[in-house]
Motif scaffolding. Structure first.
Motif: not given
Length: 133
Positions: A58-75
């Motif tokens: 998911g993206d967190y924070g303001k829309a302009a900063q989405n690429a910098q505030n991404f949190g995710g995981g895979s397995g």
């Protein structure tokens, strides 16, 4: 459709996980390399491969900063179970199953049927050869 075409950190995460699964699971994992014994018997291992995969983010924070505030995981998980061996000897091919030992008498009888049928067939072949002479 535009969302699927955009390159996002989640797409990269999923792509790298799937590439690693592809490296682990290929046709050589399912049908193994032939093994030849000194007496001329060739064994080919056969396996069952199961795998699972999951990813999220998911993206967190303001829309302009989405690429910098991404949190995710895979397995992913891979399970390889031996199933059988193809046994090739003198031009004849047989399947030698790798199975859990039978639990009941009925299971044992069912497991013995192919061997009994082979023995009966050989008996009748020998009997027919004697009658032909």
């Amino acid at each position: 459709m535009d969302n699927m075409e955009k390159k996002t950190p989640l797409n990269d995460l999923m792509r790298s996980t799937m590439e690693k699964i592809h490296e682990m699971v290929d046709t050589n994992t399912i049908v193994g390399q032939p093994i030849t014994t000194p007496d001329g018997v060739t064994l080919i291992p056969i396996s069952k491969v199961s795998f699972g995969f999951g990813a999220g983010g998911g993206d967190y924070g303001k829309a302009a900063q989405n690429a910098q505030n991404f949190g995710g995981g895979s397995g992913a998980g891979v399970k390889i179970d031996p199933v059988a061996f193809l046994v090739i000897k003198d031009g004849a091919t047989r399947v030698l199953p790798v199975a859990v030992p039978p639990i009941s008498t009925a299971d044992r009888v069912i497991d013995m049927i192919p061997d009994v049928m082979d023995k009966v067939e050989k008996y009748f072949d020998k009997k027919k050869e004697k009658e032909d002479f």
